[in-house]
Scaffold this motif. Structure first.
Motif, mmCIF file in Angstrom:
data_model
loop_
_atom_site.group_PDB
_atom_site.id
_atom_site.type_symbol
_atom_site.label_atom_id
_atom_site.label_comp_id
_atom_site.label_asym_id
_atom_site.label_seq_id
_atom_site.Cartn_x
_atom_site.Cartn_y
_atom_site.Cartn_z
ATOM 1 N N VAL A 1 0.853 -1.188 0.000
ATOM 2 C CA VAL A 1 0.000 0.000 0.000
ATOM 3 C C VAL A 1 0.889 1.238 0.000
ATOM 4 O O VAL A 1 0.635 2.220 -0.691
ATOM 5 N N SER A 2 1.953 1.198 0.803
ATOM 6 C CA SER A 2 2.955 2.258 0.841
ATOM 7 C C SER A 2 4.249 1.630 1.347
ATOM 8 O O SER A 2 4.241 0.564 1.971
ATOM 9 N N VAL B 1 -1.738 -11.694 -15.857
ATOM 10 C CA VAL B 1 -1.398 -10.292 -15.574
ATOM 11 C C VAL B 1 -2.684 -9.588 -15.138
ATOM 12 O O VAL B 1 -3.749 -9.780 -15.708
ATOM 13 N N TRP B 2 -2.551 -8.787 -14.061
ATOM 14 C CA TRP B 2 -3.716 -8.101 -13.499
ATOM 15 C C TRP B 2 -3.957 -6.770 -14.195
ATOM 16 O O TRP B 2 -3.031 -5.980 -14.398
ATOM 17 N N ALA C 1 2.399 -20.727 -11.897
ATOM 18 C CA ALA C 1 2.948 -19.371 -11.846
ATOM 19 C C ALA C 1 2.083 -18.500 -10.951
ATOM 20 O O ALA C 1 0.860 -18.471 -11.090
ATOM 21 N N VAL C 2 2.727 -17.797 -10.038
ATOM 22 C CA VAL C 2 2.017 -16.971 -9.073
ATOM 23 C C VAL C 2 2.206 -15.493 -9.430
ATOM 24 O O VAL C 2 3.287 -15.068 -9.830
ATOM 25 N N GLU C 3 1.114 -14.719 -9.315
ATOM 26 C CA GLU C 3 1.166 -13.286 -9.652
ATOM 27 C C GLU C 3 0.328 -12.500 -8.652
ATOM 28 O O GLU C 3 -0.908 -12.611 -8.626
ATOM 29 N N PRO C 4 0.970 -11.690 -7.781
ATOM 30 C CA PRO C 4 0.228 -10.904 -6.787
ATOM 31 C C PRO C 4 -0.699 -9.888 -7.434
ATOM 32 O O PRO C 4 -0.366 -9.277 -8.456
ATOM 33 N N ALA C 5 -1.851 -9.704 -6.808
ATOM 34 C CA ALA C 5 -2.845 -8.743 -7.285
ATOM 35 C C ALA C 5 -2.632 -7.387 -6.633
ATOM 36 O O ALA C 5 -1.969 -7.275 -5.597
ATOM 37 N N PRO C 6 -3.192 -6.329 -7.219
ATOM 38 C CA PRO C 6 -3.203 -5.037 -6.527
ATOM 39 C C PRO C 6 -3.922 -5.164 -5.182
ATOM 40 O O PRO C 6 -4.813 -5.999 -5.005
ATOM 41 N N ILE C 7 -3.540 -4.331 -4.233
ATOM 42 C CA ILE C 7 -4.178 -4.342 -2.912
ATOM 43 C C ILE C 7 -5.629 -3.858 -3.036
ATOM 44 O O ILE C 7 -5.922 -2.898 -3.746
ATOM 45 N N TYR D 1 -3.959 -10.837 -2.298
ATOM 46 C CA TYR D 1 -4.474 -11.869 -3.190
ATOM 47 C C TYR D 1 -3.438 -12.183 -4.270
ATOM 48 O O TYR D 1 -2.672 -11.301 -4.689
ATOM 49 N N LEU D 2 -3.447 -13.432 -4.714
ATOM 50 C CA LEU D 2 -2.507 -13.866 -5.739
ATOM 51 C C LEU D 2 -3.233 -14.768 -6.728
ATOM 52 O O LEU D 2 -4.040 -15.625 -6.332
ATOM 53 N N ALA D 3 -2.950 -14.576 -8.022
ATOM 54 C CA ALA D 3 -3.415 -15.513 -9.037
ATOM 55 C C ALA D 3 -2.399 -16.639 -9.150
ATOM 56 O O ALA D 3 -1.187 -16.414 -9.077
ATOM 57 N N LEU D 4 -2.884 -17.856 -9.320
ATOM 58 C CA LEU D 4 -2.033 -19.034 -9.494
ATOM 59 C C LEU D 4 -2.580 -19.835 -10.657
ATOM 60 O O LEU D 4 -3.766 -20.182 -10.675
ATOM 61 N N THR D 5 -1.741 -20.124 -11.651
ATOM 62 C CA THR D 5 -2.186 -20.827 -12.853
ATOM 63 C C THR D 5 -1.663 -22.258 -12.872
ATOM 64 O O THR D 5 -0.550 -22.535 -12.435
#
Length: 375
Positions: A263-264, A373-374, A315-321, A330-334
């Protein structure tokens, strides 16, 4: 919250919508759109304004491609350009697209009129460059993938836009370059040999302050934390194992390393994912706490067992807060094995699966989810 997922082998791109909720039992994940694609897209990279998507193209002949991201988050093909060997990864600045795959790589200009791929600027060679620190080159369980497991595999830009980092599984090293002022071409090649002979650097990810680089080692299942000098030289600070201590790394192949989205201030967590080499061997997502400088603090907070092996993805990709849920990431996992896309939550101590969906075609055949990708 929308994100795009490609597949390894199918000419389609999927736009998924994740609806978060403070009650994780109410979180939802659904496929909102399916867009026709140029080919299978193993890797995706968004422009900074999120209006253009750049991709690898797993096809014959191999290529890189560009898409317009429409206001409804569907995708319209713009164009494609050839590459000499199958690309494992693309990244982009506002002016340039970078691709690396196996023995070679390409640098293309971006057409500023519409974001499409412009003329070729430079070709990269890795096979006959630098010294070798031999890794594990035999017993490749899932094939050669056009040389990707025996050569360059990823390419990323430093936060200040002045350097490029390329993980090279075959040479067991990381290449670093300076981005010149001449249209984004690369110069001043340097090589960092991995610290273990069985490492196999697969992907890198820079810390936002530009002083630390994280490298996930496909064969040894470590993430190494490297310092970056003012001249671009890399040096090992430490390494952390990203699978449980009682497991054998020979049964796994590490996949991804990413940082949380703060967030900061500085990122608080490092995420690393690992795939099982065989279907019956489940993968993992490991989480480590970071200090303000990006150094790992102690042992893994969590090593979460994934629902499948992950196939050739996981593959893991963190989401925006999410506003109002700053205490949860949150994280996307494929997953390419069964075509699942998962959303995981991390509350600072525990990972939980909160939603999943499955990518299938009109005949209900599962499709091999690649990366996300978010938007």
């Amino acid at each position: 919250m929308d994100f795009i997922v490609g597949t390894f082998y199918t000419p389609r791109l999927f736009t998924l919508r994740f609806t978060p909720d403070k009650d994780i039992r109410k979180c939802k994940l659904e496929i909102k759109h399916t867009s026709d694609a140029i080919g299978g897209h193993s890797w995706l990279s968004l422009s900074s304004d999120k209006k253009t998507l750049y991709t690898t193209v797993w096809a014959s002949p191999p290529a890189v491609a560009s898409y317009k991201v429409n206001t409804d988050h569907t995708l319209t093909p713009l164009n494609s350009k050839p590459v000499r060997a199958m690309s494992g990864y693309v990244c982009n600045s506002s002016t340039t697209i970078y691709s690396a795959g196996g023995p070679t790589g390409e640098i293309y200009a971006i057409d500023q009129s519409d974001g499409s791929i412009g003329p070729l600027l430079q070709q990269l060679e890795f096979r006959d460059q630098g010294a070798e620190n031999d890794g594990q080159r035999s017993g490749v369980a899932h094939g050669d993938f056009g040389g990707l497991r025996h050569g360059s595999h990823s390419i990323d830009i430093s936060p200040n836009g002045k350097n490029i980092y390329i993980a090279d599984i075959g040479k067991n090293c990381i290449w670093s370059y300076t981005i010149s002022s001449d249209q984004g071409k690369l110069e001043n090649q340097q090589q960092w040999l991995a610290s273990r002979k069985n490492d196999g650097p697969r992907h890198c990810w820079p810390h936002p302050d530009g002083k630390i680089l994280y490298s996930v080692q496909e064969h040894s299942c470590y993430v190494d934390i490297l310092s970056i000098s003012d001249s671009g030289t890399l040096d090992l600070i430490s390494g952390v194992r990203i699978i449980p201590e009682d497991t054998d790394e020979k049964n796994y192949w590490a996949d991804e390393v990413r940082l949380s989205r703060p967030v900061s201030g500085a990122p608080r967590f490092l995420y690393a994912s690992t795939r099982g080499l065989e279907k019956e061997t489940k993968g993992y997502v490991a989480v480590f706490a970071l200090d303000e400088e990006g150094l790992v603090k102690g042992e893994a907070i969590e090593i979460y067992g994934t629902a499948t092996s992950g196939g050739i993805a996981n593959a893991v990709e963190p989401a925006p807060i999410v506003e109002g849920q700053e205490d949860v990431e949150y994280l996307a996992l494929t997953d390419s094995e069964e075509g699942y896309v998962f959303v995981l939550s991390f509350d600072g101590s525990k990972i939980t699966e909160v939603a999943r969906t499955q990518l299938v075609d009109e005949d209900d055949k599962t499709l091999a989810a690649a990366t996300a990708v978010w938007l």
